[in-house]
Design an enzyme around this catalytic site. Structure first.
Site, mmCIF file in Angstrom:
data_model
loop_
_atom_site.group_PDB
_atom_site.id
_atom_site.type_symbol
_atom_site.label_atom_id
_atom_site.label_comp_id
_atom_site.label_asym_id
_atom_site.label_seq_id
_atom_site.Cartn_x
_atom_site.Cartn_y
_atom_site.Cartn_z
ATOM 1 N N LYS A 1 -31.067 50.885 -11.919
ATOM 2 C CA LYS A 1 -30.716 52.288 -11.714
ATOM 3 C C LYS A 1 -29.418 52.631 -12.417
ATOM 4 O O LYS A 1 -28.479 51.856 -12.426
ATOM 5 C CB LYS A 1 -30.577 52.570 -10.226
ATOM 6 C CG LYS A 1 -31.909 52.663 -9.550
ATOM 7 C CD LYS A 1 -31.746 53.046 -8.105
ATOM 8 C CE LYS A 1 -33.017 52.704 -7.344
ATOM 9 N NZ LYS A 1 -32.746 52.297 -5.988
ATOM 10 N N ASP B 1 -35.019 44.577 -10.740
ATOM 11 C CA ASP B 1 -33.674 45.129 -10.743
ATOM 12 C C ASP B 1 -32.873 44.555 -11.905
ATOM 13 O O ASP B 1 -33.204 43.481 -12.420
ATOM 14 C CB ASP B 1 -32.935 44.739 -9.456
ATOM 15 C CG ASP B 1 -33.484 45.450 -8.245
ATOM 16 O OD1 ASP B 1 -34.219 46.432 -8.417
ATOM 17 O OD2 ASP B 1 -33.172 45.008 -7.124
ATOM 18 N N MET C 1 -22.159 45.113 -1.326
ATOM 19 C CA MET C 1 -21.764 46.175 -2.269
ATOM 20 C C MET C 1 -20.437 46.821 -1.862
ATOM 21 O O MET C 1 -20.281 48.031 -1.956
ATOM 22 C CB MET C 1 -22.865 47.239 -2.358
ATOM 23 C CG MET C 1 -24.167 46.679 -2.916
ATOM 24 S SD MET C 1 -25.556 47.847 -2.837
ATOM 25 C CE MET C 1 -26.100 47.666 -1.139
#
Lengths: 260, 260
Positions: free
Chosen positions: B57, B36, B169
């Site tokens: 991403k 990541d 998050m």
């Protein structure tokens, strides 16, 4: 004497390979280790120069003994030695680590928190069950099954199937837990699993539905701590992909697959 | 070529000392690491012989890119090399590890799960906040704050203050999260905290109440991932007992306290 540092250390779910580097270091240098009854020998053996003291709680005397544990940590620190308080899983998840921290703080003892891998997360993972999955579950709830009076208020409003349920210390109460969920609208077809001895050589997974949860049997290990997982994610389980199985299958042996 | 083992490895919250022994071993022997964007350099550096591939991403393209990540893991395995898929925290907590596992299983690729320390548990612990506490909270809920449509069904029925809330998050959406809780009966005096960069040298803790949550500022690190903790346990916080602080305070230096 300057008081010694007290480290509240999480031992993880049982496999010494799931100790963190920091936990390994604290154990190796410890002078005294106060450990729960459930910490397996291979983990205790890491603390090779330490004296060991089991502070397993006896049923019905938890109150007294929690105070005694805190007092023992404080007394040891005041001897100026390095103290490790070793708990299975993570010290701050259903392990009363917070109470020990408060006692240490009140006594002016230097201490630190060394997080460990909680079985609440590792047991489902090692059973191939993702706690969250896009479009299926976007959150999870961790509860102790030990005391229904404590978990019922959480279940009371929780919308059935809205989150994955993870229940620690719930094997003994699984029949009443199941009844509590069914009366609150959880379908008896809700996928459910039990993971016993996650990360240990005799790791065992039962998977079925809520209807079957009260009746399943682990065989010999019915009294052992197990983790119950309830929710649609259980049906997404991949099989036999725990690192324990991989190790046993010799996929990573002396001549491992994948090395040219 | 025999396909290589793919290890889905949890990197923990950021401190390399919070890697497990198993994660360290898998990283050291890896031929290729897919990681990541959030994995810090000192952890990547453990994989000294591996080639590295960032699979961070891009916003709005997650769908496509998840498929691409799974394909890359499968392709690498089929070259017969050892593959590590490295995710911050635990691979099966809000990290779409389950989807990668399914893709690997469908393709017949051997894989294993190596649990890691989730920031959901470690961040509160390092901030001195026990997620559970006898008589105060007997369970906790872990949610992603990324998508209100996903967390609202969980909050809808949850009885206010019945469990500790941990939101990953959620820094960007904290104003709407706070509003969602207030309209569901959570008092604006409910203790709340934000932990940013837990276990890293710039670890930062804000503690206040739900009323203050939308307005707090981390200063420079507002865009970083942070963990929000909401519930009465936040008021039980002990201060400055993270192992990061202990290390910085030289309590465990070359001449540590507590060694005679």
């Amino acid at each position: 004497v300057t008081p010694g540092l007290v480290s509240l250390v999480g031992a993880g779910p049982g496999d010494p390979d799931l100790l963190t580097r920091l936990a390994l270091r604290r154990l190796r240098r410890a002078d005294i280790v106060f450990h729960d009854g459930l910490v397996p020998e291979p983990i205790l053996a890491v603390a090779r120069r330490a004296s060991r003291q089991s502070v397993a709680k006896r049923a019905g005397r938890a109150e007294t003994s929690q105070q005694a544990i805190s007092d023992a940590l404080i007394d040891a620190s005041r001897l100026g030695v390095r103290v490790v308080r070793l708990k299975v899983g993570d010290p701050y998840v259903l392990g009363r680590g917070g109470e020990e921290a408060h006692a240490l703080e009140a006594a002016g003892i230097p201490f630190e928190i060394v997080p460990g891998i909680s079985a609440a997360l590792a047991a489902p993972a090692l059973a191939g069950i993702p706690l969250t999955y896009r479009g299926v579950a976007s959150g999870f709830v961790v509860l102790s099954g030990h005391d229904p009076h404590a978990y019922v208020p959480i279940l009371d409003g929780l919308r059935p199937l809205s989150a994955t349920l993870v229940v620690l210390m719930g094997l003994a109460t699984r029949a009443s837990l199941t009844a509590d969920l069914l009366t609150r609208g959880w379908p008896d077809t809700t996928p459910a699993a039990v993971v016993v001895d996650a990360s240990r050589p005799d790791e065992f997974v039962w998977a079925g539905t809520l209807a079957g949860l009260p009746g399943f049997s682990t065989g010999t290990s019915n009294a052992l701590p197990g983790v119950i997982v309830i929710g649609p994610v259980v049906a997404l389980r991949t099989k036999e992909h725990s690192h324990v199985r991989v190790r046993q299958s010799a996929l990573v042996g002396s001549r491992p697959v994948g090395v040219r």
